[in-house]
Design an enzyme around this catalytic site. Structure first.
Site, mmCIF file in Angstrom:
data_model
loop_
_atom_site.group_PDB
_atom_site.id
_atom_site.type_symbol
_atom_site.label_atom_id
_atom_site.label_comp_id
_atom_site.label_asym_id
_atom_site.label_seq_id
_atom_site.Cartn_x
_atom_site.Cartn_y
_atom_site.Cartn_z
ATOM 1 N N SER A 243 -1.423 -0.012 -3.227
ATOM 2 C CA SER A 243 -0.951 1.230 -2.622
ATOM 3 C C SER A 243 -0.055 0.893 -1.444
ATOM 4 C CB SER A 243 -2.125 2.066 -2.122
ATOM 5 O OG SER A 243 -2.695 1.401 -1.004
ATOM 6 N N LYS A 244 0.482 1.933 -0.857
ATOM 7 C CA LYS A 244 1.368 1.775 0.304
ATOM 8 C C LYS A 244 0.684 0.984 1.411
ATOM 9 C CE LYS A 244 5.002 4.568 1.728
ATOM 10 N NZ LYS A 244 5.957 5.093 0.874
ATOM 11 N N ARG A 245 -0.602 1.205 1.519
ATOM 12 C CA ARG A 245 -1.364 0.533 2.582
ATOM 13 C C ARG A 245 -1.281 -0.991 2.456
ATOM 14 N NH1 ARG A 245 -6.767 0.499 2.935
ATOM 15 N NH2 ARG A 245 -6.884 1.423 0.860
ATOM 16 N N GLY A 247 1.289 -2.536 1.562
ATOM 17 C CA GLY A 247 2.669 -2.979 1.752
ATOM 18 C C GLY A 247 3.555 -2.729 0.547
#
Ligand code: GLU
Length: 478
Positions: A243-245, A247
């Site tokens: 996920s975006k978390r 990176g």
């Protein structure tokens, strides 16, 4: 048999790395097999599908060079086809209208859970007579359409994982359409795969539970199912779904930072596949020659942002300054860097790019690392100190440097000559070069100070050296 693969995104978000990898594997397999690769936009969810995302998917694929041979085909334009299939399924008794209300369904669900049974539709409406159905239709009772699911175990072959068994009794009769005009994913996808002649469905492992449901549509219609290959999940660095978390950004975000498509492609292809001879750098042309689905791993791949950066740095270093300039001028996403191209004469700009790219991971960073050339900068005077030397010693060194530079005639102001002059100033080269570097850049790390002086020119270089001396001096230096 001509191989036909497809990438079938739902346009509910920007194209991200995970989906781009699915597109890439479909593209690679089709190209390797001299087959056809299709882009299909699965936009039957009208509320969540957005044109902005369709445009982004198309643009990002194009930028990556994942070119499709057919499409984009929009599911929203094919409602008539799904409708025909739904009607056929209803007529054949393979599907039925379910008039149960939300509350009824919820009650049944709770009852099943209390009894320790897996929650699934109990088939009430499959038993309705024609008269009962017509009566409900005449009263406009809302309904959905469910597929009749046989009570058995379904086995299908996954090209990577071998046989997968699925107990259909756990599924129950599932909804395939909200009405004749509103097909759902489990109907529209296999119908399209069939009519578009898809031979290999290559998609992420998260779709494994969907496959038996879609095979059931094939069976109900008496069609031959395609070959399925579920490619490994991509996990975030800390485990868990990517996920975006972790990176992982959208393709367009990477693009705007100045990542190169060849680096992203190289990175993506290694997320689940490896060339025969172990190597990290591989061009897409080579991969097309070598790619096969049997070599795709089953194990989940782990997203490694450091590797992506390393690859980008590698490809960036191979580009000439002129090529990088061209990219900046051609790519709207890099528009914000264009001012940097006009501040110095062209030849000097090329030199700046050449020096900057040695330290930069991305095109954006080329200019970030060379920002001191474009903006006023400052630094604490302590930064001028090399090793254990005193302020006075550093000051003398800078004065010495200044006087020697001053004496270099303009026509000798070149790399070799300046180096000759500076190298003789002190036994300890650090004493000469460290404070000079800080004076010229305000930084601890930068390209070599002589290169920077050549960009600034003699006058500006002397001005910055004087500024550093000033910092070390309470009295104004003349
Ligand atoms: N539209 C689906 C998605 O975006 C993919 C369907 C498929 O590949 O079969 O997840």
């Amino acid at each position: 048999m001509v191989v036909r693969t497809r990438f079938a995104p739902s346009p509910t978000g920007y194209l991200h790395l995970g989906s781009a990898r699915t597109a890439l594997f479909n593209f690679l397999f089709a190209k390797n097999q001299k087959g056809v690769f299709i882009l299909r936009i699965e936009d039957t969810d009208r509320e969540r599908s957005k044109k902005e995302f369709v445009d982004d998917i198309i643009e990002s694929l194009q930028w990556l060079g994942i070119n499709y041979d057919e499409g984009p085909i929009f599911q929203s334009e094919r409602i008539e086809i799904y409708k025909r299939v739904i009607e056929e399924l209803l007529n054949k008794g393979k599907a039925y209208r379910c008039f149960c209300s939300k509350e009824e369904l919820e009650n049944k669900r709770l009852e099943q859970i209390t009894k320790g049974e897996p929650p699934r539709y109990d088939g009430t409406c499959s038993k309705l007579t024609k008269e009962e159905i017509n009566e409900k239709l005449s009263r406009n009772v809302p309904y959905v359409i469910r597929l009749k699911v046989p009570e058995q175990v379904l086995t299908f072959k996954d090209l990577l994982r071998g046989e997968i068994k699925y107990d259909l009794r756990l599924i129950g009769d599932f909804v395939i359409a909200k009405s004749e005009n509103e097909p759902l994913f489990h109907l529209a996808t296999p119908v399209d795969d069939y009519y578009q002649g898809i031979t290999h469905v290559i998609r992420g492992a998260e779709h494994i539970p969907n496959t038996p449901k879609q095979i059931l549509i094939y069976k109900a219609m008496n069609w031959k199912p395609p070959i399925y290959a579920h490619i490994p999940l991509i996990l975030g660095e800390a485990g868990g779904k990517l996920s975006k978390r972790h990176g992982a950004k959208s393709i367009k975000e990477y693009r705007a930072e100045g990542f190169l498509p060849e680096a992203i492609l190289n990175f993506l292809v290694l997320l689940g596949w490896h060339p025969k001879r172990e190597k990290e750098i591989i061009s897409i042309e080579e991969v097309i020659k070598e790619f096969n689905l049997e070599d795709v791993e089953k194990r989940s791949a782990v997203f490694n942002s450091k590797k992506l950066i390393w690859l980008n740095k590698f490809y960036l270093r191979k580009k000439t300054s002129q090529e990088i300039e061209k990219i900046i001028l051609a790519d709207e996403y890099l528009k914000y860097l264009r001012d940097y191209l006009n501040k110095y004469p062209k030849e000097i700009t090329y030199k700046i790019i050449e020096l900057g790219k040695e330290r930069a991971n991305t095109i954006k960073e080329i200019f970030e690392t060379m920002k001191f050339l474009y903006e006023k900068f400052d630094y604490p005077k302590e930064l001028l100190i090399w090793k254990d030397y005193t302020f006075d010693q550093i000051k003398s060194s800078l004065i010495n440097v200044r006087e020697n530079i001053k004496n270099i005639p303009e026509d000798k102001f070149n790399y070799e000559f300046i180096k000759q002059v500076l190298d003789t100033l002190s036994e300890d080269k650090g004493l000469t070069y460290w404070p000079l570097r800080v004076a010229l850049t305000g930084l601890e790390a930068s390209p070599p100070p002589i290169d920077i002086m050549l960009i600034y020119g003699k006058e500006k270089s002397l001005e910055l050296i004087n500024k550093a001396i000033d910092k070390l001096n309470d009295i104004q230096i003349s």
